[in-house]
Design a protein around this motif. Structure first.
Motif, PDB file in Angstrom:
ATOM      1  N   LEU A  90      93.396 -30.297 -31.937  1.00  0.00           N
ATOM      2  CA  LEU A  90      92.764 -28.453 -32.181  1.00  0.00           C
ATOM      3  C   LEU A  90      93.786 -27.587 -31.493  1.00  0.00           C
ATOM      4  O   LEU A  90      93.235 -26.362 -32.135  1.00  0.00           O
ATOM      5  N   LYS A  91      93.678 -27.678 -30.449  1.00  0.00           N
ATOM      6  CA  LYS A  91      94.514 -26.563 -29.601  1.00  0.00           C
ATOM      7  C   LYS A  91      95.722 -26.287 -30.087  1.00  0.00           C
ATOM      8  O   LYS A  91      96.377 -25.490 -30.119  1.00  0.00           O
ATOM      9  N   SER A  92      96.346 -27.593 -30.262  1.00  0.00           N
ATOM     10  CA  SER A  92      97.792 -27.066 -30.979  1.00  0.00           C
ATOM     11  C   SER A  92      97.480 -26.375 -32.528  1.00  0.00           C
ATOM     12  O   SER A  92      98.726 -25.857 -32.794  1.00  0.00           O
ATOM     13  N   LEU A  93      96.855 -26.505 -32.751  1.00  0.00           N
ATOM     14  CA  LEU A  93      96.610 -25.470 -34.100  1.00  0.00           C
ATOM     15  C   LEU A  93      96.135 -24.656 -33.902  1.00  0.00           C
ATOM     16  O   LEU A  93      95.579 -23.589 -34.589  1.00  0.00           O
ATOM     17  N   SER A  94      95.650 -23.980 -32.530  1.00  0.00           N
ATOM     18  CA  SER A  94      95.126 -22.241 -32.464  1.00  0.00           C
ATOM     19  C   SER A  94      95.863 -21.719 -31.927  1.00  0.00           C
ATOM     20  O   SER A  94      97.283 -22.185 -31.389  1.00  0.00           O
ATOM     21  N   GLY A 120      89.167 -22.049 -28.044  1.00  0.00           N
ATOM     22  CA  GLY A 120      89.693 -20.294 -28.160  1.00  0.00           C
ATOM     23  C   GLY A 120      88.133 -19.794 -28.628  1.00  0.00           C
ATOM     24  O   GLY A 120      88.244 -18.186 -28.488  1.00  0.00           O
ATOM     25  N   ARG A 121      88.054 -20.043 -29.556  1.00  0.00           N
ATOM     26  CA  ARG A 121      87.404 -19.045 -30.427  1.00  0.00           C
ATOM     27  C   ARG A 121      85.335 -19.508 -29.588  1.00  0.00           C
ATOM     28  O   ARG A 121      85.141 -20.121 -29.231  1.00  0.00           O
ATOM     29  N   LYS A 122      85.093 -18.293 -30.236  1.00  0.00           N
ATOM     30  CA  LYS A 122      83.247 -17.910 -29.988  1.00  0.00           C
ATOM     31  C   LYS A 122      82.507 -19.489 -30.364  1.00  0.00           C
ATOM     32  O   LYS A 122      82.522 -18.772 -32.167  1.00  0.00           O
ATOM     33  N   ALA A 145      95.972 -21.105 -21.492  1.00  0.00           N
ATOM     34  CA  ALA A 145      96.115 -20.202 -20.413  1.00  0.00           C
ATOM     35  C   ALA A 145      94.882 -18.783 -20.446  1.00  0.00           C
ATOM     36  O   ALA A 145      93.790 -19.055 -19.574  1.00  0.00           O
ATOM     37  N   ASN A 146      94.363 -18.803 -21.785  1.00  0.00           N
ATOM     38  CA  ASN A 146      93.252 -17.689 -22.608  1.00  0.00           C
ATOM     39  C   ASN A 146      92.358 -18.371 -22.012  1.00  0.00           C
ATOM     40  O   ASN A 146      90.931 -18.008 -21.377  1.00  0.00           O
ATOM     41  N   ALA A 147      92.258 -19.675 -22.453  1.00  0.00           N
ATOM     42  CA  ALA A 147      91.108 -20.129 -22.782  1.00  0.00           C
ATOM     43  C   ALA A 147      90.596 -20.926 -21.757  1.00  0.00           C
ATOM     44  O   ALA A 147      89.670 -21.739 -21.936  1.00  0.00           O
ATOM     45  N   GLN A 148      91.271 -21.481 -20.738  1.00  0.00           N
ATOM     46  CA  GLN A 148      90.680 -22.966 -20.502  1.00  0.00           C
ATOM     47  C   GLN A 148      89.783 -22.096 -19.314  1.00  0.00           C
ATOM     48  O   GLN A 148      89.552 -21.365 -18.394  1.00  0.00           O
TER      49      GLN A 148
END
Length: 121
Positions: A109-113, A49-51, A118-121
């Motif tokens: 990695l997603k589990s640690l974010s 989800g990060r740039k 929903a916002n990042a996909q």
């Protein structure tokens, strides 16, 4: 085909997959990256989800600093397949060829974010 009540949503991820992703991350990524400290590569906690190229205290290649990408399932997968094709001039040359390994690492990695999937996909 299963009935609607029996189906599992496509976004459901098993704890087993996340554990597999953690093991693979340590083996495949841990030589250069860690979750909370910059090493040869930038830290990865909250990467999903990060740039790209935006960890403030890490010195990125010009390729990553100029990459206008948010790290999602798709972009992380493409990156891990071939980083040098994804961002010409990157210093990361490691490739992860197996799709199931990429998927597990991405889910870990997603589990640690803190980013919402929903916002990042």
């Amino acid at each position: 085909m299963t009935s609607q009540g029996d189906s599992v949503p496509p976004y459901a991820v098993s704890e087993q997959l996340v554990v597999k992703g953690e093991e693979l991350y340590k083996r495949r990524c841990g030589g250069c990256h860690s979750l909370d400290n910059n090493r040869i590569g930038p830290r990865h906690r909250d990467v999903y989800g990060r740039k790209a190229g935006t960890v403030a205290d890490y010195k990125y290649s010009k390729a990553l600093r100029n990459l206008d990408v948010i790290w999602t399932d798709q972009t992380l997968d493409e990156w891990l397949v071939n980083p040098t094709a994804f961002a010409k001039g990157t210093s990361m040359g490691f490739r992860l060829k197996k799709a199931d390994e990429r998927h597990a690492i991405i889910e870990y990695l997603k589990s640690l974010s803190s980013a919402s999937s929903a916002n990042a996909q």
